[in-house]
Design an enzyme around this catalytic site. Structure first.
Site, PDB file in Angstrom:
ATOM      1  NE  ARG A   1     107.113 -64.196  90.365  1.00 12.46           N
ATOM      2  CZ  ARG A   1     107.833 -65.029  89.597  1.00 12.46           C
ATOM      3  NH1 ARG A   1     108.325 -64.612  88.453  1.00 12.46           N
ATOM      4  NH2 ARG A   1     108.091 -66.251  90.000  1.00 12.46           N
TER       5      ARG A   1
ATOM      6  CE1 TYR B   1     106.797 -68.339  86.597  1.00  8.17           C
ATOM      7  CE2 TYR B   1     108.865 -69.502  86.243  1.00  8.17           C
ATOM      8  CZ  TYR B   1     108.167 -68.330  86.438  1.00  8.17           C
ATOM      9  OH  TYR B   1     108.849 -67.143  86.485  1.00  8.17           O
TER      10      TYR B   1
ATOM     11  CG  ASP C   1     105.988 -64.764  85.386  1.00  8.52           C
ATOM     12  OD1 ASP C   1     105.459 -64.605  84.270  1.00  8.52           O
ATOM     13  OD2 ASP C   1     107.150 -65.207  85.523  1.00  8.52           O
TER      14      ASP C   1
ATOM     15  CG  HIS D   1     106.913 -68.481  82.922  1.00  7.60           C
ATOM     16  ND1 HIS D   1     107.505 -69.583  82.370  1.00  7.60           N
ATOM     17  CD2 HIS D   1     107.924 -67.711  83.380  1.00  7.60           C
ATOM     18  CE1 HIS D   1     108.815 -69.499  82.493  1.00  7.60           C
ATOM     19  NE2 HIS D   1     109.091 -68.359  83.103  1.00  7.60           N
TER      20      HIS D   1
ATOM     21  CD  GLU E   1     107.259 -61.271  85.000  1.00  9.20           C
ATOM     22  OE1 GLU E   1     108.312 -61.808  84.604  1.00  9.20           O
ATOM     23  OE2 GLU E   1     107.031 -61.027  86.208  1.00  9.20           O
TER      24      GLU E   1
ATOM     25  CD  GLU F   1     111.245 -63.474  82.558  1.00 10.62           C
ATOM     26  OE1 GLU F   1     111.569 -64.664  82.715  1.00 10.62           O
ATOM     27  OE2 GLU F   1     110.675 -62.814  83.438  1.00 10.62           O
TER      28      GLU F   1
ATOM     29  NE  ARG G   1     109.500 -58.806  84.335  1.00 13.23           N
ATOM     30  CZ  ARG G   1     110.548 -59.206  85.047  1.00 13.23           C
ATOM     31  NH1 ARG G   1     111.434 -58.338  85.498  1.00 13.23           N
ATOM     32  NH2 ARG G   1     110.719 -60.492  85.309  1.00 13.23           N
TER      33      ARG G   1
ATOM     34  CD  GLU H   1     112.600 -61.105  88.754  1.00 14.64           C
ATOM     35  OE1 GLU H   1     112.038 -62.173  88.997  1.00 14.64           O
ATOM     36  OE2 GLU H   1     112.970 -60.772  87.600  1.00 14.64           O
TER      37      GLU H   1
ATOM     38  CD1 TRP I   1     108.424 -74.670  81.884  1.00 12.96           C
ATOM     39  CD2 TRP I   1     109.982 -73.080  81.790  1.00 12.96           C
ATOM     40  NE1 TRP I   1     108.892 -74.491  83.145  1.00 12.96           N
ATOM     41  CE2 TRP I   1     109.849 -73.508  83.132  1.00 12.96           C
ATOM     42  CE3 TRP I   1     110.893 -72.082  81.505  1.00 12.96           C
ATOM     43  CZ2 TRP I   1     110.603 -72.971  84.164  1.00 12.96           C
ATOM     44  CZ3 TRP I   1     111.643 -71.543  82.527  1.00 12.96           C
ATOM     45  CH2 TRP I   1     111.492 -71.995  83.848  1.00 12.96           C
TER      46      TRP I   1
END
Length: 416
Positions: free
Chosen positions: A160, A172, A223, A225, A249, A275, A296, A352, A416
């Site tokens: 990643r 990030y 990602d 995010h 992602e 996630e 995830r 991951e 975030w």
């Protein structure tokens, strides 16, 4: 005669005799559950919830522990239902992380009692090792490309990549100074600045540069995010199609699962999300409608092995593969739970693995290990294969740390 609705341990069963909650910070804050039984076995579970650790510790210590004493530890499914259906208030990250820890500890006990690793109880091996992806970062495109190249030299087949967005003071996923990337590192939240236009201008150029210099012989991940609208995410997915990403992602917040429908319809770039999910109901539509390609969730945050297996079984029915969340704020116990599931399921995708601070190895010892960029787990260590040194844990008391918050350039709050 047993009164209707009561539960008593059967003769000779493993009765839970003690429940302990341990909070320590060997480079990261971890919430660890210890279950002891009448036959002298100890089971370990992970309840870590980054930035809200003490809330979970209190939920376990004050509300769950009294319910477990005297229960039959072999009744894993019944105890899961007891902790989930019994309370009036269901779901949510604190509740589900707590149930996860209990469930992991019960599976650990079950494996130890049987003298078998947990993956054998789940049906045995489906694979010998797990493709694993680390993070590669850089404060410039050149740094990011070099970081990816270094990961490939270490043997990883998937990476990643994140890099600093030009024009933003911080981004990030990018390491701070010479330290490895760790978002929760301050006593109070950092406030980071964000510009979606700057990000969308930069990311396609970053990914093209990685492919131009390093080729297509490895899986490339990125990602987003949760920071894009469905329209913005669709545009980015299209722009990245020539780079053939393994996945893109968390492109948009998934509270509204149907937001992924237009994204999936508008790009062939594979999508991953989950996630921050806590249950099968958070991803039921996403999976059953095939709006994502990878799920995830982390075993630590999604009701443990029992409930995570339900999610992965649903995913398998719809051609969705796993990509379990594996940051360093999922403790080595939670990572072991991920690994045992990964080894056994038919629809494994990738795992991951960010690794852990050196101090974590003083507290946790594991039977899984990283070999040439892949995770492997021993066949002859029963349970989850993780043990905890409580004396070492005492040397690392809890330290309050927060994840950052995110503001647009005009000062308004953003995801975030």
């Amino acid at each position: 005669m047993t009164a209707l609705g009561t539960t008593r341990a059967r003769h000779g069963s493993r009765t839970i005799t003690d429940v302990d909650v341990v909070v320590c910070s060997p480079g990261r804050n971890y919430v660890t559950l210890r279950l002891g039984t009448t036959d002298g076995l100890v089971g370990w579970g992970d309840a870590t919830l980054n930035g809200r650790e003490l809330a979970v510790a209190s939920y376990l210590r004050d509300h769950v522990a009294p319910l477990l004493l005297g229960k039959d530890a072999s009744r894993i499914g019944d105890l899961w239902q007891y902790l989930y259906r019994g309370p009036y208030w269901r779901r949510g990250p604190v509740t589900m992380a707590s149930i996860s820890a209990v469930d992991q500890a019960l599976w650990d006990l079950q494996g130890k009692a049987a003298g078998m690793p947990v993956f054998q109880l789940l049906g045995g091996r489906a694979r010998e090792r797990l493709m694993t992806y680390p993070h590669a970062t850089g404060h410039s495109v050149e740094d990011a490309v070099a970081s990816v190249a270094g990961r490939l030299e270490e043997g990883y087949a998937a990476v990643r990549v994140q890099a600093s967005v030009p024009g933003l003071p911080s981004t990030y996923g990018v390491h701070v100074g010479d330290e490895a990337y760790e978002p929760a590192h301050t006593d109070l939240p950092d406030e980071e600045a964000w510009s979606t236009p700057l990000y969308l201008d930069f990311v396609p150029r970053l990914m093209k540069r990685v492919r131009d210099e390093l080729g297509f012989g490895f899986a490339l991940l990125h990602d987003g995010h949760h920071r894009l609208s469905p329209t913005e995410a669709t545009w980015l997915g299209r722009e990245l199609e020539p780079q053939r990403l393994f996945w893109l992602e968390d492109v948009t917040p998934a509270e509204d699962q149907r937001a992924f429908a237009p994204i999936k319809a508008g790009t062939t770039t594979p999508l991953a999300v989950g996630e921050v999910f806590n249950s099968i109901w958070d991803c039921q539509e996403l999976i059953s409608n095939r709006w994502i390609d990878y799920i995830r969730c982390a075993t630590t945050h999604t009701g443990g092995i029992t409930h995570m297996r339900r999610i992965l079984d649903l995913a398998d029915l719809h051609g969705v593969r796993s990509g379990c969340h594996g940051p360093s704020d999922v403790s080595p116990i939670g990572m072991a739970a991920n690994v045992h599931l990964d080894v056994a399921i038919p629809n494994f995708g990738v795992q991951e693995f960010m690794g852990y601070p050196d101090a974590a190895a003083e507290v946790f010892t594991t039977s899984y290990r990283l070999v040439d960029g892949h995770l492997e787990v021993d066949d002859d260590v029963p349970g989850l294969g993780v043990e905890v040194d409580l004396e070492a844990a005492e040397r690392y008391p809890y330290v309050r740390r927060y994840l950052p918050v995110n503001r647009r350039l005009d000062g308004s709050m953003h995801d975030w």
